[in-house]
Design a protein around this motif. Structure first.
Motif, mmCIF file in Angstrom:
data_model
loop_
_atom_site.group_PDB
_atom_site.id
_atom_site.type_symbol
_atom_site.label_atom_id
_atom_site.label_comp_id
_atom_site.label_asym_id
_atom_site.label_seq_id
_atom_site.Cartn_x
_atom_site.Cartn_y
_atom_site.Cartn_z
ATOM 1 N N PRO A 186 0.819 -1.216 0.000
ATOM 2 C CA PRO A 186 0.000 0.000 0.000
ATOM 3 C C PRO A 186 0.854 1.267 0.000
ATOM 4 O O PRO A 186 0.467 2.285 -0.568
ATOM 5 C CB PRO A 186 -0.816 -0.135 1.287
ATOM 6 N N GLU A 187 1.998 1.178 0.645
ATOM 7 C CA GLU A 187 2.987 2.258 0.676
ATOM 8 C C GLU A 187 4.335 1.612 0.989
ATOM 9 O O GLU A 187 4.382 0.456 1.431
ATOM 10 C CB GLU A 187 2.631 3.298 1.733
ATOM 11 N N PRO A 188 5.446 2.320 0.732
ATOM 12 C CA PRO A 188 6.751 1.706 1.023
ATOM 13 C C PRO A 188 6.838 1.253 2.482
ATOM 14 O O PRO A 188 6.373 1.946 3.396
ATOM 15 C CB PRO A 188 7.740 2.836 0.728
ATOM 16 N N GLU A 189 7.433 0.082 2.685
ATOM 17 C CA GLU A 189 7.598 -0.487 4.020
ATOM 18 C C GLU A 189 9.081 -0.697 4.296
ATOM 19 O O GLU A 189 9.865 -0.926 3.372
ATOM 20 C CB GLU A 189 6.855 -1.822 4.123
ATOM 21 N N THR B 63 9.296 0.176 10.542
ATOM 22 C CA THR B 63 9.961 1.422 10.950
ATOM 23 C C THR B 63 9.502 2.595 10.095
ATOM 24 O O THR B 63 9.663 3.747 10.492
ATOM 25 C CB THR B 63 11.494 1.292 10.855
ATOM 26 N N SER B 64 8.933 2.316 8.928
ATOM 27 C CA SER B 64 8.422 3.372 8.054
ATOM 28 C C SER B 64 7.095 3.937 8.530
ATOM 29 O O SER B 64 6.636 4.965 8.020
ATOM 30 C CB SER B 64 8.263 2.825 6.627
ATOM 31 N N GLN B 65 6.456 3.291 9.483
ATOM 32 C CA GLN B 65 5.166 3.767 9.961
ATOM 33 C C GLN B 65 5.312 5.004 10.847
ATOM 34 O O GLN B 65 6.266 5.114 11.623
ATOM 35 C CB GLN B 65 4.456 2.672 10.769
ATOM 36 N N LEU C 10 1.374 3.203 13.621
ATOM 37 C CA LEU C 10 1.753 2.139 14.540
ATOM 38 C C LEU C 10 0.662 1.916 15.577
ATOM 39 O O LEU C 10 0.274 0.772 15.859
ATOM 40 C CB LEU C 10 3.072 2.487 15.228
ATOM 41 N N ARG C 11 0.154 2.999 16.135
ATOM 42 C CA ARG C 11 -0.918 2.883 17.122
ATOM 43 C C ARG C 11 -2.145 2.192 16.543
ATOM 44 O O ARG C 11 -2.738 1.314 17.180
ATOM 45 C CB ARG C 11 -1.306 4.281 17.642
ATOM 46 N N ASP C 12 -2.517 2.581 15.328
ATOM 47 C CA ASP C 12 -3.713 1.998 14.711
ATOM 48 C C ASP C 12 -3.546 0.504 14.487
ATOM 49 O O ASP C 12 -4.476 -0.277 14.717
ATOM 50 C CB ASP C 12 -3.997 2.705 13.375
#
Length: 365
Positions: A17-20, A137-139, A144-146
């Motif tokens: 969905p997005e870079p990880e 780590t990209s979050q 991260l909380r969600d």
């Protein structure tokens, strides 16, 4: 005799969905190499998460080694593949390709017999514990909380893991802040695990471990490179947190070295890398001989069947990236809600069917 009639493979590149990212790698897509084995009008399904270059290796080298063999004699077919790849080198992509074929062979054998794969392997447990895994780590902190909130408070998963080792260990303060955030979100009743993906030096890992203990972290995965067996053993002696590694085990020799070095409290095995179910069982026995449990690394819907057939099994990694793929493109995918999964003992094979039409747009020719 029920002969293996065909072995087909294809790769699919599925964007994230997005870079990880984790501590040492960033990616924007995941490649799934799918293998189908046909025998007696039945198709067995296997896959690995690896490079598309596995496909010509499967077609040109592995398939000729198993065609015509009895589909019920999976270890014999595995041995034939092992002999055929002697001059190619076992670790790495060769082992990933072998894993996908082996998994498809076991699934085909179980379907031909009309029994669940877990029963053919020999069921030791009714279900398997799991932990939610992601926390890239990209979050952002909000992301991260969600994710943690969804795992713990919506899906009721009692164990979760996040990534640390930011930028190869260059931002320890952010790592520790994210651990503190995770503990705040999940509360005291949920087990917290971390994975540095080999991002720290030995000294960093020792210092970080002391701080992690203050947040009641129970699992420290690859605190240093998994190739640094002495470093893993050194940290294991220095902390009460369980040290884990093994996801890059591509052959039995690797697992033997890791166990003999006293490098881990729990040995990780990836069924899509180690050589499939055939080699998983031998690696689990190596761990059992040393009094160790094993944990399934990634590919959760495949690992679950090995999990319930392994007496010394601890838990499965319900990896977010693979979960999104398997849930979207496989009928029969398991539901991790409640923190345990139970492969159906009455459905032939592993019970998973590829949604080929949905996956087709991602195919790599």
């Amino acid at each position: 005799m029920t002969a293996i009639e065909a072995v087909d493979a294809r790769a699919y590149r599925i964007p994230t969905p997005e870079p990880e990212s984790d501590g040492t790698l960033t990616w924007d897509a995941t490649t799934m190499v799918v293998v189908e084995v046909r025998a007696a009008g039945t198709t067995g399904l296997g896959w690995t998460y690896a490079d598309a270059s596995c496909v010509p290796l499967i077609h040109g080298t592995l398939a000729p080694a198993v065609l015509g063999q009895d589909v019920l004699d999976v270890p014999a077919a595995w041995s034939a593949m092992q002999r055929r790849i002697r001059n190619l080198g076992r670790p790495g992509l060769v082992s990933c390709a072998m894993s996908a074929v082996d998994i498809a062979l076991w699934d085909a054998a179980a379907r031909v017999l009309g029994v669940a794969l877990s029963r053919l392997l020999g069921r030791a447990h009714q279900d398997a514990a799991l932990y939610g895994s992601g926390g890239f780590t990209s979050q952002s902190t909000g992301e991260l909380r969600d994710q943690l909130d969804r795992w713990v408070h919506e899906q009721r998963i009692p164990r979760v893991k996040i990534k640390i080792g930011q930028d190869g260990g260059q931002d320890v303060d952010r790592d520790l802040a994210r651990v503190a955030t995770a503990r705040e979100v999940i509360g005291d009743g949920t087990e917290l695990y971390v994975d540095a993906n080999g991002g720290y030096t030995r000294g960093q890992a020792r210092r970080v471990a002391r701080r992690l203990a203050g947040h009641d972290v129970r699992w420290f995965e690859e605190p240093v490179s998994s190739d640094d067996l002495e470093g893993l053993a050194e940290l294991r002696r220095a902390t009460t947190i369980d040290v884990a590694a093994g996801e890059y085990g591509y052959d039995l020799v690797y697992f033997g070295r890791m166990v003999r070095a006293g490098a881990v409290d729990c040995l990780q095995i990836d069924v899509t890398r180690c050589g499939g179910y055939t080699e998983w069982r031998r690696a689990a026995a190596v761990a059992a001989a040393a009094g160790l449990e094993v944990s399934g690394h990634c590919a959760p819907n495949l690992s679950a069947h090995a999990a319930v057939a392994t007496p010394n099994f601890r838990h499965l990694e319900w990896f977010a990236d693979h979960d999104r793929i398997e849930s979207a493109f496989l009928d029969g995918a398991l539901d991790p809600a409640g923190g345990r999964v139970r492969p159906d003992p009455d459905v032939p094979g592993h019970g998973l069917t590829l949604k080929a039409a949905d996956l087709e747009p991602y195919g790599k020719d």
